[in-house]
Design a protein around this motif. Sequence first.
Motif, PDB file in Angstrom:
ATOM      1  N   GLU A  60       9.297  16.033 -28.128  1.00 27.37           N
ATOM      2  CA  GLU A  60       8.720  14.787 -28.592  1.00 27.37           C
ATOM      3  C   GLU A  60       7.168  14.816 -27.556  1.00 27.37           C
ATOM      4  O   GLU A  60       6.487  14.166 -27.939  1.00 27.37           O
ATOM      5  CB  GLU A  60       9.291  13.901 -28.381  1.00 27.37           C
ATOM      6  N   ASP A  61       7.062  15.968 -26.880  1.00 30.77           N
ATOM      7  CA  ASP A  61       5.914  15.951 -25.963  1.00 30.77           C
ATOM      8  C   ASP A  61       5.594  14.689 -25.279  1.00 30.77           C
ATOM      9  O   ASP A  61       4.547  13.828 -25.347  1.00 30.77           O
ATOM     10  CB  ASP A  61       4.516  16.431 -26.842  1.00 30.77           C
ATOM     11  N   SER A  62       6.658  13.942 -24.625  1.00 31.01           N
ATOM     12  CA  SER A  62       6.982  12.655 -23.908  1.00 31.01           C
ATOM     13  C   SER A  62       6.119  12.744 -22.797  1.00 31.01           C
ATOM     14  O   SER A  62       5.737  13.954 -22.138  1.00 31.01           O
ATOM     15  CB  SER A  62       8.511  12.418 -23.892  1.00 31.01           C
ATOM     16  N   ASP A  63       5.988  11.547 -22.067  1.00 29.07           N
ATOM     17  CA  ASP A  63       5.402  11.612 -20.715  1.00 29.07           C
ATOM     18  C   ASP A  63       6.262  12.226 -19.721  1.00 29.07           C
ATOM     19  O   ASP A  63       5.713  12.271 -18.536  1.00 29.07           O
ATOM     20  CB  ASP A  63       5.092  10.091 -20.495  1.00 29.07           C
ATOM     21  N   TRP A  64       7.419  12.918 -19.914  1.00 32.65           N
ATOM     22  CA  TRP A  64       8.381  13.471 -19.274  1.00 32.65           C
ATOM     23  C   TRP A  64       8.037  15.068 -19.378  1.00 32.65           C
ATOM     24  O   TRP A  64       8.367  15.654 -18.178  1.00 32.65           O
ATOM     25  CB  TRP A  64       9.919  13.260 -19.527  1.00 32.65           C
ATOM     26  N   CYS A  65       6.997  15.553 -20.053  1.00 35.67           N
ATOM     27  CA  CYS A  65       7.208  16.807 -20.256  1.00 35.67           C
ATOM     28  C   CYS A  65       6.477  17.710 -19.032  1.00 35.67           C
ATOM     29  O   CYS A  65       6.872  18.787 -18.891  1.00 35.67           O
ATOM     30  CB  CYS A  65       6.629  17.378 -21.730  1.00 35.67           C
ATOM     31  N   VAL A  66       5.593  16.878 -18.435  1.00 31.22           N
ATOM     32  CA  VAL A  66       5.038  17.687 -17.318  1.00 31.22           C
ATOM     33  C   VAL A  66       5.925  17.934 -16.166  1.00 31.22           C
ATOM     34  O   VAL A  66       6.126  19.185 -15.630  1.00 31.22           O
ATOM     35  CB  VAL A  66       3.868  16.985 -16.697  1.00 31.22           C
ATOM     36  N   ALA A  67       6.851  16.958 -15.797  1.00 32.51           N
ATOM     37  CA  ALA A  67       7.955  17.274 -14.967  1.00 32.51           C
ATOM     38  C   ALA A  67       9.030  18.213 -15.379  1.00 32.51           C
ATOM     39  O   ALA A  67       9.418  18.892 -14.474  1.00 32.51           O
ATOM     40  CB  ALA A  67       8.370  15.834 -14.480  1.00 32.51           C
ATOM     41  N   VAL A  68       9.344  18.259 -16.581  1.00 32.65           N
ATOM     42  CA  VAL A  68      10.373  19.236 -17.173  1.00 32.65           C
ATOM     43  C   VAL A  68       9.814  20.418 -17.058  1.00 32.65           C
ATOM     44  O   VAL A  68      10.451  21.463 -16.816  1.00 32.65           O
ATOM     45  CB  VAL A  68      10.844  18.539 -18.413  1.00 32.65           C
ATOM     46  N   ASP A  69       8.572  20.629 -17.422  1.00 29.79           N
ATOM     47  CA  ASP A  69       7.909  22.035 -17.338  1.00 29.79           C
ATOM     48  C   ASP A  69       8.087  22.488 -15.879  1.00 29.79           C
ATOM     49  O   ASP A  69       8.217  23.401 -15.655  1.00 29.79           O
ATOM     50  CB  ASP A  69       6.521  21.991 -17.901  1.00 29.79           C
ATOM     51  N   GLU A  70       7.743  21.614 -14.854  1.00 31.44           N
ATOM     52  CA  GLU A  70       7.627  21.865 -13.456  1.00 31.44           C
ATOM     53  C   GLU A  70       9.002  22.194 -13.074  1.00 31.44           C
ATOM     54  O   GLU A  70       9.135  23.604 -12.346  1.00 31.44           O
ATOM     55  CB  GLU A  70       7.091  20.880 -12.740  1.00 31.44           C
ATOM     56  N   LEU A  71      10.015  21.779 -13.593  1.00 32.29           N
ATOM     57  CA  LEU A  71      11.481  21.971 -13.056  1.00 32.29           C
ATOM     58  C   LEU A  71      11.911  23.403 -13.767  1.00 32.29           C
ATOM     59  O   LEU A  71      12.448  24.379 -13.210  1.00 32.29           O
ATOM     60  CB  LEU A  71      12.546  21.260 -13.772  1.00 32.29           C
ATOM     61  N   ASP A  72      11.383  23.637 -15.076  1.00 33.04           N
ATOM     62  CA  ASP A  72      11.600  25.081 -15.633  1.00 33.04           C
ATOM     63  C   ASP A  72      11.063  25.999 -14.901  1.00 33.04           C
ATOM     64  O   ASP A  72      11.608  27.110 -14.713  1.00 33.04           O
ATOM     65  CB  ASP A  72      11.193  24.711 -17.106  1.00 33.04           C
ATOM     66  N   THR A  73       9.631  25.981 -14.507  1.00 33.48           N
ATOM     67  CA  THR A  73       9.036  27.010 -13.646  1.00 33.48           C
ATOM     68  C   THR A  73       9.922  27.098 -12.356  1.00 33.48           C
ATOM     69  O   THR A  73      10.148  28.228 -11.901  1.00 33.48           O
ATOM     70  CB  THR A  73       7.597  26.536 -13.441  1.00 33.48           C
ATOM     71  N   LEU A  74      10.293  26.061 -11.557  1.00 29.16           N
ATOM     72  CA  LEU A  74      10.747  26.286 -10.618  1.00 29.16           C
ATOM     73  C   LEU A  74      12.117  26.855 -10.352  1.00 29.16           C
ATOM     74  O   LEU A  74      12.729  27.466  -9.358  1.00 29.16           O
ATOM     75  CB  LEU A  74      11.100  24.921  -9.678  1.00 29.16           C
ATOM     76  N   LEU A  75      12.862  26.611 -11.492  1.00 29.20           N
ATOM     77  CA  LEU A  75      14.297  27.394 -11.609  1.00 29.20           C
ATOM     78  C   LEU A  75      14.221  28.835 -12.062  1.00 29.20           C
ATOM     79  O   LEU A  75      15.129  29.373 -12.330  1.00 29.20           O
ATOM     80  CB  LEU A  75      15.010  26.515 -12.691  1.00 29.20           C
ATOM     81  N   ARG A  76      12.967  29.422 -12.259  1.00 31.33           N
ATOM     82  CA  ARG A  76      12.921  30.946 -12.825  1.00 31.33           C
ATOM     83  C   ARG A  76      12.278  31.553 -11.196  1.00 31.33           C
ATOM     84  O   ARG A  76      11.225  32.197 -11.234  1.00 31.33           O
ATOM     85  CB  ARG A  76      11.815  30.794 -13.691  1.00 31.33           C
TER      86      ARG A  76
END
Length: 77
Positions: A60-76
């Motif tokens: 939904e490209d919500s206002d959470w997507c920046v934080a979710v993308d950051e978490l995705d990056t940090l878990l890699r």
Amino acid sequence: METTGYHTLNDLFAQLGLSSEDAAIHEFLITHYLHRHEKLSSASFWSEGQRDFLRSAIEEDSDWCVAVDELDTLLRH
């Protein structure tokens, strides 16, 4: 009071029902990881509700997507 629509990583952890203290986030990040092609929302360490939240935040490209993308990056790591 005006909001910016930006959520921090700490906010995301709280939203997911996890401890949002910096030390707890650091511990989570060193004990969890994503495989190369694994989607964040498909990781086995999430509950179904957490998976749904993460999936919809991106779809939904919500206002959470920046934080979710950051978490995705940090878990890699």
